[in-house]
Each structure stands twice: as C-alpha cells, then as structure tokens.
Design an enzyme around this catalytic site. Structure first.
Site, PDB file in Angstrom:
ATOM      1  N   LYS A   1       0.808  -1.227   0.000  1.00 51.24           N
ATOM      2  CA  LYS A   1       0.000   0.000   0.000  1.00 51.24           C
ATOM      3  C   LYS A   1       0.838   1.272   0.000  1.00 51.24           C
ATOM      4  CE  LYS A   1      -4.454  -1.715   1.302  1.00 51.24           C
ATOM      5  NZ  LYS A   1      -5.514  -1.857   2.300  1.00 51.24           N
TER       6      LYS A   1
ATOM      7  N   ARG B   1      -3.762 -10.050   4.906  1.00 47.49           N
ATOM      8  CA  ARG B   1      -4.207 -10.028   3.507  1.00 47.49           C
ATOM      9  C   ARG B   1      -3.047  -9.508   2.665  1.00 47.49           C
ATOM     10  NH1 ARG B   1      -6.060  -6.396  -0.147  1.00 47.49           N
ATOM     11  NH2 ARG B   1      -7.717  -7.021  -1.571  1.00 47.49           N
TER      12      ARG B   1
HETATM   13  C1  7PJ Z   1      -8.321  -4.112   1.606  1.00 48.04           C
HETATM   14  C2  7PJ Z   1      -9.395  -4.845   1.128  1.00 48.04           C
HETATM   15  C3  7PJ Z   1      -8.044  -4.139   3.007  1.00 48.04           C
HETATM   16  C4  7PJ Z   1      -9.917  -5.622   3.238  1.00 48.04           C
HETATM   17  C5  7PJ Z   1      -8.435  -3.809  -0.511  1.00 48.04           C
HETATM   18  C6  7PJ Z   1      -5.370  -2.979  -1.948  1.00 48.04           C
HETATM   19  C7  7PJ Z   1      -6.646  -2.232  -2.015  1.00 48.04           C
HETATM   20  N1  7PJ Z   1     -10.186  -5.608   1.924  1.00 48.04           N
HETATM   21  N2  7PJ Z   1      -9.458  -4.645  -0.211  1.00 48.04           N
HETATM   22  N3  7PJ Z   1      -8.881  -4.910   3.771  1.00 48.04           N
HETATM   23  N4  7PJ Z   1      -7.721  -3.485   0.569  1.00 48.04           N
HETATM   24  N5  7PJ Z   1     -10.680  -6.357   4.054  1.00 48.04           N
HETATM   25  O1  7PJ Z   1      -5.306  -4.189  -1.786  1.00 48.04           O
HETATM   26  O2  7PJ Z   1      -4.339  -2.253  -2.080  1.00 48.04           O
HETATM   27  O3  7PJ Z   1      -7.139  -3.494   3.545  1.00 48.04           O
HETATM   28  S1  7PJ Z   1      -8.140  -3.248  -2.146  1.00 48.04           S
END
Ligand code: 7PJ
Length: 270
Positions: free
Chosen positions: A218, A252
């Site tokens: 990020k 994640r």
């Molecule tokens: C997240 C997401 C996060 C959850 C994205 C990226 C942006 N879902 N979807 N948490 N980020 N739960 O992956 O850079 O931080 S999309």
C-alpha cells in the site's frame, strides 16, 4: 477471542495467524479475449497462492483502490463468477460491496464475503446471515474516489473502534455468529500514513474479534520508503511482522510465500 473462523463448510483454526492471498480479476481489455485472459490469469494466480500456503484466497473484480475507475455490477459479475466456479474447492473470499455479487458469488462457491462497506448496503447483512459464510467488516471513511483527499479524525483509534463495534453488533443482531466475523481497520481507506501507523500501534484495542490487516504494497509503504508499488515487498514484510506483533489474526497479502516465512520467524521467536 474465538478459536476458529467458520466460513461455510470450512473451519479455520485461529491458534496461528492466517494468510489471505489477494487475486484481482481486472482484464486489461473489455473484449471477450481480454476478459478470458483476466479470468485464466486469476485462476492460475489463485492456485499458485494456495500452493504457496494461503489459507484463504480473496477475489476482487472491482478495484476499491483510491481513485480507481468504477466497474459496473454486470462487469464485476463477469469477472468474478467464472473464477469462483473454477476454484470453489479452496476457501475463497470475495471482495465486493454489492449484494447481488455477494449472492451470486456464494452460489458459485465462495465461503467468505470481504466487504469494504461492512455490510451497509440494503439487504447485504440479511443475505450473509442466511448464507453461513464468514464475513470481514471493514472500516472506511468516505468513498474510494475521494477518500484520500485530506482525511481527518479527532481520534482515529476511537472512531474506527466505535464503527467496527457497531457493525459487529448489527451483524450479531441479524443472526451472524461471532465465529463467522472478522474486522478490519481498513488501512488506506480514508486514512493518512500517520493514521495507518497509529491504528497499527493500537490494533488489539480495536476489537475482541479476529482482526484482518491489509497493508501489502500500500501507498503508506511508498510514503515511508519512497518506492513504487512493484518494489514494496520488503516494506510489506516488515509491516506483516509489525501486524503480527500487534495482534493481527489474518494477513491479507499479495506475496504469500514470503509472508509465510515472516510468520514462521515470528512463531519461532515466541
Ligand atoms: C483491503 C481490502 C483491506 C480488506 C483492498 C489494496 C486495495 N479488503 N481490499 N482490507 N484493501 N478487508 O489491496 O491495495 O485493507 S483493495
């Protein structure tokens, strides 16, 4: 804290941290050929991440990144459903805010809904309650197109904590068992790098439920290291270790194999 996460027919033990591997289905062309390639690539990527040790695979067809172009509901379905149908032997989460996509995804074999809107869309909470899947309730402030324009909080930890607790209560009242819920402070969703780092330091205060953390690649890492998105692996792994130390339950990430090693080192050190 709950000792397991129930996600449809899957039961994931929470004694040790879990890794959620990120797969984006984003065809670079709107021709059928382009879509097919996007779908094929996503399936291959999901299989690779599972082999690398992902406990869950998160499939997204609508980019919620700051400033991303909007994707129609039909297009989101055309991207996500064919992928899901081919990998439903895995524990798959779907990154979506739309109830119709949630419904179709669950029919196609998804075991978890990852909703950056925390089930606030009309009908979302009821359909997840009925389905028996797991859910991730995430905090965000504002809408993806504009949320990074000077976000402000009086007390970011208190505000995120209150929101997550309210959404957990709503989910519990709708009949979703605690063992099916995880929460997420939503790093980068209407937050500056400082907000993100403050939330990370106070992670375990946010909820008694398992906490999912998405910091992989990020822009906060870009801010800290000065590096473009393709060169943020080392920063992402450092963040993963900080998240583990702060009490994260699910990481994640895009780089599953490398994150597995971080978890192994962290576990060996305890
Ligand atoms: C997240 C997401 C996060 C959850 C994205 C990226 C942006 N879902 N979807 N948490 N980020 N739960 O992956 O850079 O931080 S999309």
């Amino acid at each position: 804290m709950a000792r397991k996460l129930i996600a449809g027919r899957f039961e994931l033990a929470l004694e040790r941290p879990l890794v959620m591997g990120v797969v984006n289905v984003t065809p670079d062309s709107f021709s059928d050929g382009g879509r097919f390639l996007g779908v094929q690539e996503a399936i291959t990527q999901a299989r690779r991440l599972a082999e690398d040790g992902a406990d869950l695979i998160d499939i997204g067809g609508e980019s919620t990144r700051p400033g991303a172009a909007p994707v129609s509901e039909d297009e989101e379905l055309r991207r996500v459903i064919p992928v899901l149908e081919r990998i439903s032997d895995l524990c798959v989460s779907v990154d979506t805010r739309r109830p119709r996509v949630m419904q179709e995804a669950l029919k196609a074999g998804a075991s978890m809904i990852n909703d950056v809107d925390a089930l606030t869309a009309p009908g979302a909470i009821e359909l997840v309650a009925k389905a028996g899947c797991a859910v991730c309730l995430m905090h965000k402030k504002g809408e993806p197109a504009t949320m990074q324009r000077d976000p402000h909080y009086d007390d970011v930890v208190l505000e995120v904590k209150r929101f997550l607790n309210q959404r957990v209560e709503a989910a519990r009242n709708a009949g979703i068992a605690a063992e099916r819920i995880v929460v997420d402070p939503g790093f980068g969703f209407g937050k500056t790098a400082q907000h993100n780092l403050t939330l990370l330091r106070h992670l375990s205060e946010l909820s008694a439920l398992p906490i999912l953390v998405g910091l992989s690649r990020k822009s906060t890492l870009g801010k800290i290291t000065g590096r473009p998105v393709g060169e943020r692996l080392a920063g992402s792994l450092a963040m993963a270790l900080l998240a583990l130390q702060a009490g994260a339950t699910i990481l994640r990430v895009h780089d599953v194999k490398e994150t597995r090693d971080v978890i192994a080192v962290w576990e060996a050190s305890r």
